[in-house]
Design a protein around this motif. Structure first.
Motif, mmCIF file in Angstrom:
data_model
loop_
_atom_site.group_PDB
_atom_site.id
_atom_site.type_symbol
_atom_site.label_atom_id
_atom_site.label_comp_id
_atom_site.label_asym_id
_atom_site.label_seq_id
_atom_site.Cartn_x
_atom_site.Cartn_y
_atom_site.Cartn_z
ATOM 1 N N ILE A 256 0.868 -1.182 0.000
ATOM 2 C CA ILE A 256 0.000 0.000 0.000
ATOM 3 C C ILE A 256 0.904 1.230 0.000
ATOM 4 O O ILE A 256 1.501 1.573 1.023
ATOM 5 C CB ILE A 256 -0.940 0.015 1.220
ATOM 6 C CG1 ILE A 256 -1.837 -1.220 1.222
ATOM 7 C CG2 ILE A 256 -1.803 1.286 1.204
ATOM 8 C CD1 ILE A 256 -2.737 -1.331 2.445
ATOM 9 N N SER A 257 0.993 1.872 -1.133
ATOM 10 C CA SER A 257 1.858 3.041 -1.241
ATOM 11 C C SER A 257 1.238 4.236 -0.533
ATOM 12 O O SER A 257 0.024 4.281 -0.285
ATOM 13 C CB SER A 257 2.089 3.392 -2.709
ATOM 14 O OG SER A 257 0.876 3.814 -3.308
ATOM 15 N N THR A 258 2.070 5.205 -0.208
ATOM 16 C CA THR A 258 1.559 6.441 0.382
ATOM 17 C C THR A 258 0.597 7.125 -0.579
ATOM 18 O O THR A 258 -0.422 7.695 -0.155
ATOM 19 C CB THR A 258 2.726 7.385 0.724
ATOM 20 O OG1 THR A 258 3.551 6.748 1.707
ATOM 21 C CG2 THR A 258 2.220 8.707 1.284
ATOM 22 N N GLU A 259 0.871 7.032 -1.880
ATOM 23 C CA GLU A 259 -0.020 7.638 -2.875
ATOM 24 C C GLU A 259 -1.401 6.981 -2.833
ATOM 25 O O GLU A 259 -2.430 7.663 -2.857
ATOM 26 C CB GLU A 259 0.575 7.491 -4.275
ATOM 27 C CG GLU A 259 -0.293 8.085 -5.365
ATOM 28 C CD GLU A 259 0.286 7.871 -6.752
ATOM 29 O OE1 GLU A 259 -0.251 8.450 -7.705
ATOM 30 O OE2 GLU A 259 1.276 7.116 -6.884
ATOM 31 N N GLN A 260 -1.430 5.653 -2.768
ATOM 32 C CA GLN A 260 -2.713 4.951 -2.689
ATOM 33 C C GLN A 260 -3.432 5.290 -1.388
ATOM 34 O O GLN A 260 -4.629 5.583 -1.387
ATOM 35 C CB GLN A 260 -2.528 3.439 -2.776
ATOM 36 C CG GLN A 260 -3.835 2.679 -2.543
ATOM 37 C CD GLN A 260 -3.691 1.179 -2.617
ATOM 38 O OE1 GLN A 260 -3.025 0.662 -3.509
ATOM 39 N NE2 GLN A 260 -4.308 0.447 -1.691
ATOM 40 N N PHE A 261 -2.715 5.229 -0.275
ATOM 41 C CA PHE A 261 -3.315 5.517 1.033
ATOM 42 C C PHE A 261 -3.929 6.914 1.045
ATOM 43 O O PHE A 261 -5.050 7.108 1.511
ATOM 44 C CB PHE A 261 -2.248 5.384 2.121
ATOM 45 C CG PHE A 261 -2.788 5.516 3.514
ATOM 46 C CD1 PHE A 261 -3.428 4.464 4.136
ATOM 47 C CD2 PHE A 261 -2.651 6.705 4.215
ATOM 48 C CE1 PHE A 261 -3.926 4.578 5.422
ATOM 49 C CE2 PHE A 261 -3.144 6.830 5.505
ATOM 50 C CZ PHE A 261 -3.783 5.764 6.107
ATOM 51 N N LEU B 196 -7.235 -3.306 3.367
ATOM 52 C CA LEU B 196 -6.982 -2.744 4.689
ATOM 53 C C LEU B 196 -7.274 -1.256 4.776
ATOM 54 O O LEU B 196 -7.981 -0.789 5.678
ATOM 55 C CB LEU B 196 -5.527 -3.004 5.075
ATOM 56 C CG LEU B 196 -5.048 -2.394 6.407
ATOM 57 C CD1 LEU B 196 -5.820 -2.988 7.575
ATOM 58 C CD2 LEU B 196 -3.550 -2.605 6.574
ATOM 59 N N ASP B 197 -6.719 -0.467 3.854
ATOM 60 C CA ASP B 197 -6.902 0.986 3.930
ATOM 61 C C ASP B 197 -8.344 1.380 3.659
ATOM 62 O O ASP B 197 -8.905 2.257 4.318
ATOM 63 C CB ASP B 197 -5.933 1.712 2.986
ATOM 64 C CG ASP B 197 -5.929 1.148 1.573
ATOM 65 O OD1 ASP B 197 -6.531 0.069 1.338
ATOM 66 O OD2 ASP B 197 -5.319 1.781 0.692
ATOM 67 N N TYR B 198 -8.978 0.725 2.701
ATOM 68 C CA TYR B 198 -10.387 0.986 2.390
ATOM 69 C C TYR B 198 -11.270 0.640 3.596
ATOM 70 O O TYR B 198 -12.137 1.422 3.995
ATOM 71 C CB TYR B 198 -10.786 0.155 1.180
ATOM 72 C CG TYR B 198 -12.249 0.192 0.822
ATOM 73 C CD1 TYR B 198 -12.780 1.238 0.070
ATOM 74 C CD2 TYR B 198 -13.117 -0.835 1.201
ATOM 75 C CE1 TYR B 198 -14.128 1.264 -0.278
ATOM 76 C CE2 TYR B 198 -14.453 -0.819 0.861
ATOM 77 C CZ TYR B 198 -14.954 0.233 0.115
ATOM 78 O OH TYR B 198 -16.289 0.251 -0.221
ATOM 79 N N ALA B 199 -11.045 -0.534 4.187
ATOM 80 C CA ALA B 199 -11.844 -0.954 5.337
ATOM 81 C C ALA B 199 -11.701 0.019 6.498
ATOM 82 O O ALA B 199 -12.673 0.317 7.212
ATOM 83 C CB ALA B 199 -11.430 -2.365 5.761
#
Length: 301
Positions: A158-163, A207-210
């Motif tokens: 999970i990149s910082t850009e995606q997060f 994970l980040d979406y949830a």
């Protein structure tokens, strides 16, 4: 096709396990954010089945992410219930947005389409200003726009850009839009946020979406208490797996999507829309700070 608003109108109710297509679906892959026309099977938004009964007659609604998926189904259902609808979409989703425009206008209501990227505060401010100028007020705000990208290999991928994209799309935009819309929302208005089964039963690849969906539940319950004395209700819908363009664009195995549901299939967007109509209507006048779970049988707290 079953009437998503009133049932079959007679006879035996349809079997929910076979009412819509079941996986395995054809193999397919798209680039985000995805397009409806490229999906197989094609999602059902209620185009041929949703019949309104005047539950939202004369209301003015804002729906984010209204070009496709749940957002399109909600915009269509709201229009057929009598509401005018302003909806947002990403510029690259113009083709899908044109279809939503035609559906809302074909229902005899005003449609206003606003291309924008809600990750920017200025864009959120412009959306609310546009709605206020077009409608004079906002009776219903549906915070539905969201982004996800599955990372089966874990948090290290999970990149910082995606997060940043996930959090700004799913949380920042919701916060800004609520804050900016409130001066234009009279007593009796409502806010409906789109949460998810992921808020309670997170899938590790999401994970980040949830995480953001869990925050939406908390935000909904807190804001509802804050606004209760103003006569503004705040609720959320927590869908389970729903067949939308995000699935072939962001999930590794879309052909199996929804198989894990107790009903054995993903929901169609049309199956989500009645929940939003109910929460926006006067029938839900004593319902606030609630999460309406529409998970296909997955038990939630």
């Amino acid at each position: 096709m079953t009437d998503t608003n009133t049932g079959t109108g007679g006879g035996v109710a349809p079997d929910p396990t076979t009412l819509y297509p079941r996986p395995d679906f054809p193999e397919q892959e798209q680039q985000p954010p995805g397009a409806t026309r490229a999906m197989e099977p094609r999602p059902d938004h209620g185009e041929d089945s949703y019949r309104g009964s005047g539950q939202l007659l004369g209301l003015k609604a804002v729906v984010t992410g209204g070009d496709s998926g749940i957002g399109r189904a909600v915009a269509l259902a709201f229009a057929r219930e009598g509401a005018d609808v302003l909806f947002t979409y990403l510029p690259e989703e113009a083709e899908d947005a044109d279809t939503t425009m035609r559906l809302v206008e074909g229902s005899g209501r005003r449609a206003v389409a606003v291309p924008c990227d809600l990750r920017e505060e200025e864009a959120c401010a412009a959306v609310i200003a546009h709605a206020a100028a077009e409608f004079g007020r906002i009776d219903v705000l549906v915070n539905n726009a969201a982004y996800q990208m599955a990372q089966p290999e874990g948090i290290s991928h999970i990149s910082t850009e995606q997060f940043d994209r996930v959090v700004r799309t799913n949380l920042y935009a919701m916060f800004w839009l609520c804050k900016m819309a409130l001066p234009h929302m009279p007593a009796g208005a409502s806010i409906i946020n789109t949460a998810s089964v992921q808020a309670y039963k997170p899938s590790p690849p999401l994970l980040d979406y949830a995480m953001t969906k869990g925050a939406i539940v908390t935000f909904t319950q807190g804001l509802a208490q804050m606004l209760a004395e103003d006569g503004i209700r705040v609720n959320a819908v927590a869908p389970g797996p729903v067949w939308t363009p995000l699935i072939p664009a962001t999930m590794p195995d879309p052909q199996e999507f929804g198989k894990q549901s107790p009903l054995g299939r993903p929901a169609q967007p049309a199956e989500m829309a009645p929940a939003y109509v109910f929460l926006a209507s006067s029938r839900a006048s004593y319902i606030t700070a609630e999460v309406l779970n529409a998970t296909g049988g997955t038990p939630l707290p």
